[in-house]
Scaffold this motif. Structure first.
Motif, PDB file in Angstrom:
ATOM      1  N   GLN A  68       0.829  -1.208   0.000  1.00 45.30           N
ATOM      2  CA  GLN A  68       0.000   0.000   0.000  1.00 45.30           C
ATOM      3  C   GLN A  68       0.865   1.260   0.000  1.00 45.30           C
ATOM      4  N   GLU A  72      -0.233   2.543  -5.867  1.00 44.15           N
ATOM      5  CA  GLU A  72      -1.389   3.440  -5.849  1.00 44.15           C
ATOM      6  C   GLU A  72      -2.662   2.622  -6.036  1.00 44.15           C
ATOM      7  N   ASP A  73      -3.800   3.195  -5.687  1.00 44.19           N
ATOM      8  CA  ASP A  73      -5.079   2.505  -5.846  1.00 44.19           C
ATOM      9  C   ASP A  73      -5.282   2.029  -7.278  1.00 44.19           C
ATOM     10  N   GLU A  74      -4.893   2.849  -8.249  1.00 46.56           N
ATOM     11  CA  GLU A  74      -5.091   2.468  -9.646  1.00 46.56           C
ATOM     12  C   GLU A  74      -4.216   1.275 -10.047  1.00 46.56           C
ATOM     13  N   ALA A  77      -6.323  -1.615  -9.332  1.00 46.21           N
ATOM     14  CA  ALA A  77      -7.513  -1.677 -10.180  1.00 46.21           C
ATOM     15  C   ALA A  77      -7.205  -2.250 -11.559  1.00 46.21           C
TER      16      ALA A  77
END
Length: 95
Positions: A68, A72-74, A77
Motif C-alpha cells: 500500500q 497506488e489505488d489504480e 484496479a
C-alpha cells in the motif's frame, strides 16, 4: 540528493507517522536510528533515506501493508502483475 520518488515515499511515511501520532523521535526509536538521522531522512535537502529494512519495520509498527505504501489505488484496479509492479517500484526507490 534524493529522487522525486524517494521524497514521495518518505512523505507518505511521514503522513503515516503523523496519522498514528508518532513523533520523529518515536519512529527513530522503532527503527533504531538517531533523532538526527531521522530528521535528515524527512528533510528534502539531504540525501538520507530509509532503508528497506526501516520501511518494513515502520509498516509492521503501523500494521500497514508495504504494498500500500509503494502502490497506488489504480495499480490494484488494473489487471497488473502486482508483485512485479511492487518490485519495480521498490527498485525505483532504491536507485
Amino acid at each position: 540528493m534524493k529522487s522525486e520518488y524517494q521524497n514521495y515515499i518518505i512523505h507518505r511515511i511521514r503522513q503515516l507517522r503523523e496519522e498514528h501520532g508518532y513523533t520523529q523521535s518515536k519512529v527513530a526509536g522503532v527503527i533504531g536510528i538517531s533523532n538526527g538521522q531521522m530528521g535528515n531522512i524527512e528533510s528534502f535537502k539531504t540525501p538520507h533515506k530509509y532503508t528497506l529494512a526501516h520501511i518494513q519495520q515502520i509498516c509492521k509498527e503501523f500494521r500497514y501493508p508495504i504494498e500500500q505504501l509503494f502502490l497506488e489505488d489504480e495499480d490494484f484496479a488494473k489487471d497488473n502483475d502486482i508483485i512485479s509492479l511492487l518490485i519495480e517500484k521498490i527498485v525505483r526507490y532504491e536507485q
